[in-house]
Design a protein around this motif. Structure first.
Motif, PDB file in Angstrom:
ATOM      1  N   ASN A 128       0.829  -1.209   0.000  1.00 46.07           N
ATOM      2  CA  ASN A 128       0.000   0.000   0.000  1.00 46.07           C
ATOM      3  C   ASN A 128       0.862   1.258   0.000  1.00 46.07           C
ATOM      4  O   ASN A 128       1.173   1.820   1.048  1.00 46.07           O
ATOM      5  CB  ASN A 128      -0.931  -0.026   1.223  1.00 46.07           C
ATOM      6  CG  ASN A 128      -2.023   1.021   1.126  1.00 46.07           C
ATOM      7  OD1 ASN A 128      -1.955   1.915   0.289  1.00 46.07           O
ATOM      8  ND2 ASN A 128      -3.015   0.904   1.984  1.00 46.07           N
ATOM      9  N   SER A 129       1.232   1.732  -1.194  1.00 42.75           N
ATOM     10  CA  SER A 129       2.084   2.933  -1.267  1.00 42.75           C
ATOM     11  C   SER A 129       1.320   4.187  -0.839  1.00 42.75           C
ATOM     12  O   SER A 129       1.934   5.194  -0.486  1.00 42.75           O
ATOM     13  CB  SER A 129       2.632   3.109  -2.686  1.00 42.75           C
ATOM     14  OG  SER A 129       1.576   3.343  -3.593  1.00 42.75           O
ATOM     15  N   CYS A 130       0.002   4.126  -0.867  1.00 46.88           N
ATOM     16  CA  CYS A 130      -0.780   5.275  -0.373  1.00 46.88           C
ATOM     17  C   CYS A 130      -0.531   5.477   1.119  1.00 46.88           C
ATOM     18  O   CYS A 130      -0.777   6.548   1.652  1.00 46.88           O
ATOM     19  CB  CYS A 130      -2.271   5.047  -0.624  1.00 46.88           C
ATOM     20  SG  CYS A 130      -2.665   4.803  -2.364  1.00 46.88           S
ATOM     21  N   HIS A 131      -0.059   4.427   1.795  1.00 46.66           N
ATOM     22  CA  HIS A 131       0.244   4.504   3.229  1.00 46.66           C
ATOM     23  C   HIS A 131       1.761   4.420   3.466  1.00 46.66           C
ATOM     24  O   HIS A 131       2.198   4.063   4.554  1.00 46.66           O
ATOM     25  CB  HIS A 131      -0.454   3.363   3.980  1.00 46.66           C
ATOM     26  CG  HIS A 131      -1.950   3.470   3.990  1.00 46.66           C
ATOM     27  ND1 HIS A 131      -2.756   2.767   4.855  1.00 46.66           N
ATOM     28  CD2 HIS A 131      -2.791   4.219   3.237  1.00 46.66           C
ATOM     29  CE1 HIS A 131      -4.028   3.066   4.626  1.00 46.66           C
ATOM     30  NE2 HIS A 131      -4.073   3.934   3.641  1.00 46.66           N
ATOM     31  N   GLY A 132       2.545   4.744   2.441  1.00 45.17           N
ATOM     32  CA  GLY A 132       3.989   4.565   2.516  1.00 45.17           C
ATOM     33  C   GLY A 132       4.671   5.439   3.549  1.00 45.17           C
ATOM     34  O   GLY A 132       5.799   5.159   3.963  1.00 45.17           O
ATOM     35  N   ASN A 133       4.025   6.514   3.974  1.00 41.67           N
ATOM     36  CA  ASN A 133       4.604   7.404   5.001  1.00 41.67           C
ATOM     37  C   ASN A 133       4.061   7.095   6.385  1.00 41.67           C
ATOM     38  O   ASN A 133       4.261   7.862   7.327  1.00 41.67           O
ATOM     39  CB  ASN A 133       4.304   8.869   4.651  1.00 41.67           C
ATOM     40  CG  ASN A 133       2.798   9.143   4.565  1.00 41.67           C
ATOM     41  OD1 ASN A 133       2.010   8.214   4.441  1.00 41.67           O
ATOM     42  ND2 ASN A 133       2.416  10.409   4.595  1.00 41.67           N
ATOM     43  N   LEU A 134       3.317   5.988   6.490  1.00 44.90           N
ATOM     44  CA  LEU A 134       2.550   5.781   7.711  1.00 44.90           C
ATOM     45  C   LEU A 134       3.414   5.645   8.963  1.00 44.90           C
ATOM     46  O   LEU A 134       3.075   6.184  10.020  1.00 44.90           O
ATOM     47  CB  LEU A 134       1.634   4.561   7.552  1.00 44.90           C
ATOM     48  CG  LEU A 134       0.327   4.772   8.323  1.00 44.90           C
ATOM     49  CD1 LEU A 134      -0.863   4.370   7.509  1.00 44.90           C
ATOM     50  CD2 LEU A 134       0.357   4.061   9.638  1.00 44.90           C
ATOM     51  N   ASN A 135       4.546   4.949   8.847  1.00 42.88           N
ATOM     52  CA  ASN A 135       5.364   4.761  10.050  1.00 42.88           C
ATOM     53  C   ASN A 135       5.869   6.092  10.600  1.00 42.88           C
ATOM     54  O   ASN A 135       5.939   6.288  11.818  1.00 42.88           O
ATOM     55  CB  ASN A 135       6.522   3.806   9.751  1.00 42.88           C
ATOM     56  CG  ASN A 135       6.020   2.371   9.605  1.00 42.88           C
ATOM     57  OD1 ASN A 135       5.030   2.001  10.224  1.00 42.88           O
ATOM     58  ND2 ASN A 135       6.672   1.573   8.765  1.00 42.88           N
ATOM     59  N   SER A 136       6.195   7.023   9.701  1.00 47.32           N
ATOM     60  CA  SER A 136       6.670   8.322  10.207  1.00 47.32           C
ATOM     61  C   SER A 136       5.515   9.094  10.859  1.00 47.32           C
ATOM     62  O   SER A 136       5.726   9.841  11.824  1.00 47.32           O
ATOM     63  CB  SER A 136       7.312   9.146   9.090  1.00 47.32           C
ATOM     64  OG  SER A 136       6.342   9.497   8.133  1.00 47.32           O
ATOM     65  N   LEU A 137       4.291   8.888  10.367  1.00 37.51           N
ATOM     66  CA  LEU A 137       3.150   9.566  10.994  1.00 37.51           C
ATOM     67  C   LEU A 137       2.843   8.961  12.369  1.00 37.51           C
ATOM     68  O   LEU A 137       2.441   9.674  13.296  1.00 37.51           O
ATOM     69  CB  LEU A 137       1.903   9.469  10.099  1.00 37.51           C
ATOM     70  CG  LEU A 137       2.047  10.016   8.671  1.00 37.51           C
ATOM     71  CD1 LEU A 137       0.683  10.089   7.997  1.00 37.51           C
ATOM     72  CD2 LEU A 137       2.725  11.377   8.637  1.00 37.51           C
ATOM     73  N   VAL A 138       3.055   7.654  12.504  1.00 39.95           N
ATOM     74  CA  VAL A 138       2.879   7.014  13.816  1.00 39.95           C
ATOM     75  C   VAL A 138       3.869   7.616  14.812  1.00 39.95           C
ATOM     76  O   VAL A 138       3.505   7.984  15.941  1.00 39.95           O
ATOM     77  CB  VAL A 138       3.074   5.477  13.723  1.00 39.95           C
ATOM     78  CG1 VAL A 138       3.165   4.853  15.114  1.00 39.95           C
ATOM     79  CG2 VAL A 138       1.936   4.840  12.933  1.00 39.95           C
ATOM     80  N   GLU A 139       5.138   7.752  14.372  1.00 43.39           N
ATOM     81  CA  GLU A 139       6.155   8.294  15.289  1.00 43.39           C
ATOM     82  C   GLU A 139       5.810   9.723  15.689  1.00 43.39           C
ATOM     83  O   GLU A 139       5.944  10.102  16.865  1.00 43.39           O
ATOM     84  CB  GLU A 139       7.542   8.239  14.634  1.00 43.39           C
ATOM     85  CG  GLU A 139       8.089   6.821  14.479  1.00 43.39           C
ATOM     86  CD  GLU A 139       7.937   5.983  15.744  1.00 43.39           C
ATOM     87  OE1 GLU A 139       8.355   6.450  16.820  1.00 43.39           O
ATOM     88  OE2 GLU A 139       7.393   4.859  15.663  1.00 43.39           O
ATOM     89  N   ALA A 140       5.361  10.537  14.728  1.00 44.91           N
ATOM     90  CA  ALA A 140       5.016  11.932  15.053  1.00 44.91           C
ATOM     91  C   ALA A 140       3.805  11.982  15.974  1.00 44.91           C
ATOM     92  O   ALA A 140       3.751  12.800  16.906  1.00 44.91           O
ATOM     93  CB  ALA A 140       4.748  12.706  13.762  1.00 44.91           C
ATOM     94  N   SER A 141       2.836  11.120  15.750  1.00 44.61           N
ATOM     95  CA  SER A 141       1.657  11.076  16.632  1.00 44.61           C
ATOM     96  C   SER A 141       2.066  10.684  18.041  1.00 44.61           C
ATOM     97  O   SER A 141       1.585  11.245  19.034  1.00 44.61           O
ATOM     98  CB  SER A 141       0.632  10.059  16.130  1.00 44.61           C
ATOM     99  OG  SER A 141       0.267  10.323  14.813  1.00 44.61           O
ATOM    100  N   LYS A 142       2.976   9.708  18.126  1.00 41.92           N
ATOM    101  CA  LYS A 142       3.444   9.271  19.446  1.00 41.92           C
ATOM    102  C   LYS A 142       4.100  10.434  20.185  1.00 41.92           C
ATOM    103  O   LYS A 142       3.887  10.608  21.398  1.00 41.92           O
ATOM    104  CB  LYS A 142       4.446   8.122  19.297  1.00 41.92           C
ATOM    105  CG  LYS A 142       3.795   6.778  19.026  1.00 41.92           C
ATOM    106  CD  LYS A 142       4.843   5.660  19.037  1.00 41.92           C
ATOM    107  CE  LYS A 142       4.163   4.301  18.942  1.00 41.92           C
ATOM    108  NZ  LYS A 142       5.121   3.190  18.907  1.00 41.92           N
ATOM    109  N   ALA A 143       4.872  11.230  19.454  1.00 42.63           N
ATOM    110  CA  ALA A 143       5.538  12.378  20.090  1.00 42.63           C
ATOM    111  C   ALA A 143       4.494  13.330  20.660  1.00 42.63           C
ATOM    112  O   ALA A 143       4.646  13.849  21.780  1.00 42.63           O
ATOM    113  CB  ALA A 143       6.430  13.096  19.066  1.00 42.63           C
ATOM    114  N   GLY A 144       3.417  13.551  19.908  1.00 40.85           N
ATOM    115  CA  GLY A 144       2.346  14.439  20.388  1.00 40.85           C
ATOM    116  C   GLY A 144       1.659  13.866  21.618  1.00 40.85           C
ATOM    117  O   GLY A 144       1.339  14.600  22.568  1.00 40.85           O
TER     118      GLY A 144
END
Ligand code: FES
Length: 571
Positions: A54-70
């Motif tokens: 799923n390349s539409c979700h290819g940035n997902l891991n970085s968004l998880v990390e940023a969400s975790k930081a928040g």
């Protein structure tokens, strides 16, 4: 008063001894290195739908990390977990068949885990509706984060992006205007980055409707997948999730029928995907709210298309983002909206509009006086061919075919279509109407996006670009043409579409919302008697569940047993 359980203390595994269950749970999660302080905090679940398919979700891991930081900065414990991930091109037989399975996965995991709030991260077409359907049924506070649109590519000097241009380029190839080398080169440019399709397809439509519903942070729909803005939005989403956990600000408590009508307005004003109405209906259905096609049509008559994006217009999502995103659209149609509706941030739509200054000039979001299309992007058709309704994206149809009568050229299903559509002996002219049966919810199954029936090659070579096409299936939100979709009831359960024969005359008039088979009722009754409907359900597994419980397009293609509210579920 009973003390409210938070975090790890919630939803303990049933061992018959809650203290032991908590002791065991903490022992196991300490294996990840968490200490007791962290484990006493509220828990924010983060749904990770990353998949190598799923390349539409290819940035997902970085968004998880940023969400975790928040989440961490706001004082709670972020814990991510996976669910099903669906991509349009990697879902056999079609992603729609699996949407309800993803919704069930989301709902059941959200109910099983000790969550005080949840961040849903999705993006590709079916993922966002599936997540919201599941989360509304799970009935705990949640906020949606989308992966964001992909960037724009360049092919032979033109800006291109998935997937309006994919279809245009393929149609040019079929009519011998492009070579094999050309299509190979185009495939390097149509998806130039990770992220969702960059036009007003289903993913973009869903993102904008979900922001309108108030289920994501303001400005969350349009920021590109590859941008610092998308990462900042993820961090902000993490902080917001902690806030809604502490306040128990649960969308099921504040979403209303008016919120859904606001989303319908936006669907119409952006020239959104036909799939948007199916998904929005299914989402509303989870709250016991019935969205009717008649109401969609009523709203469409005074909601112009004002967003100049493909396939109705010219631009791409990154242009809409630079123009100000959703708030610019809401500002332009403010008088058509219920502005007092709440959002997950705690603000009303009115407060968000008021505090967002939109002073710079732009041309993507038109004024009401200079629309891309005078009335709403979608129109609802009725008549003896579609007693329960059908949809046409009138803003992406050919003006000369909006009123048209023609002879039916009928295909019984996908196999028949693929066998005969390019047959040089096919009896077809550009004035005929192509009819495709048995691609509805039960018929295919899963209502595939095959409603964009290809123009027969022999006509394409003669320069024919569009014909009236009718089916009980769907089409991609990125597609255009005079395409009548979602005909209900579908052929496979005995809808009138099933009895159309080659040579029958069909009359389409989008202005009067008419779709008629010009065959007498008596003749139709004779045909019905001669062609009894026999459907065979798969014997096991998800296929059996799907076949026995899927509802028709006007009910959102959800399962009948998942509709509505069950307060017993409130844990
Ligand atoms: Fe994923 Fe288009 S294929 S958004």
């Amino acid at each position: 008063m009973e003390k409210k359980l938070i975090g790890m203390k919630k939803r303990l595994t049933n061992y018959g001894d809650d203290d032991f269950a908590l002791f065991l749970r903490k022992s196991f999660i300490k294996g990840f290195g968490h200490n007791d302080d962290a484990l006493d905090k509220p828990v924010i679940g983060i749904i990770n739908t990353y998949s190598d398919f799923n390349s539409c979700h290819g940035n997902l891991n970085s968004l998880v990390e940023a969400s975790k930081a928040g989440v961490l900065a706001a004082g709670a414990l972020p814990l991510s977990f996976p669910t099903i991930s669906l991509h349009e091109s990697f879902s056999f037989p079609t992603s729609m068949y699996l949407r309800n399975l993803m919704a069930m996965d989301t709902e059941e995991m959200m109910k099983a885990l000790p969550l005080d709030a949840c961040i849903l991260i999705g993006g590709c077409d079916k993922t966002v509706p599936a997540q919201i359907m599941g989360a509304l049924s799970a009935n705990i506070p949640f906020v949606q984060l989308v992966t964001g649109p992909m960037s724009v590519g360049s092919f032979k000097g033109d800006r291109v992006g998935a997937c309006t241009d994919c279809r245009r380029i393929w149609a040019d190839y079929r009519s011998n205007n492009l070579t094999n080398e050309d299509v190979l080169e185009a495939s390097n440019q149509l998806v130039p980055t990770v992220g969702t399709c960059g036009v007003m397809g289903t993913a973009s439509t869903m993102a904008l409707m979900v922001e309108t519903l108030g289920l994501m942070v303001p400005g969350g729909a349009c920021a590109p997948a590859v941008s610092a803005q998308r990462v900042r939005i993820s961090e902000e989403t993490g902080a917001l999730a902690v806030k809604i956990a502490n306040l128990n600000h649960n969308p099921r408590d504040w979403l209303t029928e008016r919120s859904f009508e606001n989303a319908l307005r936006v669907l119409l004003a952006v020239g959104g995907s036909t799939n948007g109405i199916i998904h929005l209906t299914a989402m509303a259905g989870r709250m016991g709210i019935d969205l009717s096609l008649d109401r969609l049509d009523e709203l469409g008559r005074n909601t112009p298309v004002i967003v100049d994006l493909k396939p109705s217009g010219e631009g791409y999502m990154e242009d809409l983002d630079k123009a100000g995103g959703l708030v610019r659209i809401l500002t332009e149609i403010a008088d058509l909206l219920y502005l007092d509706e709440l959002t997950v941030s705690g603000e009303t739509l009115n407060q968000i509009i008021k505090r967002t200054r939109m002073s710079w000039p732009q041309s993507v979001v038109r004024t009401r006086g200079t629309p891309v299309f005078d009335s709403g992007g979608l129109a609802v058709l009725k008549g003896n061919l579609a007693p329960d309704g059908a949809i046409i994206k009138q803003s992406a149809a050919s003006s000369e075919l909006i009123i048209h009568q023609g002879k039916a050229v009928v295909f019984d299903g996908l196999a028949d279509l693929s066998n005969r559509i390019d047959d040089e002996d096919l009896d077809v002219s550009s004035k005929d109407i192509l009819v495709l049966k048995n691609i509805g919810p039960k018929g295919a199954p899963g209502m595939p996006e095959a409603g964009l029936i290809p123009i027969p090659k022999k006509l394409a070579r003669m320069g024919v670009k569009d014909m009236v096409r009718i089916s009980d299936g769907r089409m991609s939100g990125t597609a255009s043409g005079t395409i009548v979709l979602h005909v209900a009831p579908e052929a496979a359960i005995g809808g009138p579409l099933n009895y159309v024969k080659n040579g029958d005359e069909i009359y389409l008039n989008v202005n009067t919302r008419t779709l008629k088979l010009l065959v007498s009722d008596e003749e139709l009754q004779v045909r019905k008697k001669k062609m009894p409907i026999i459907t065979t359900s798969p014997k096991r597994g998800y296929g059996k569940l799907f076949h026995e419980h899927v509802m028709q397009a006007p009910q959102g293609v959800d399962f009948d047993f998942l509709k509505g509210v069950d307060d017993e579920d409130k844990l």
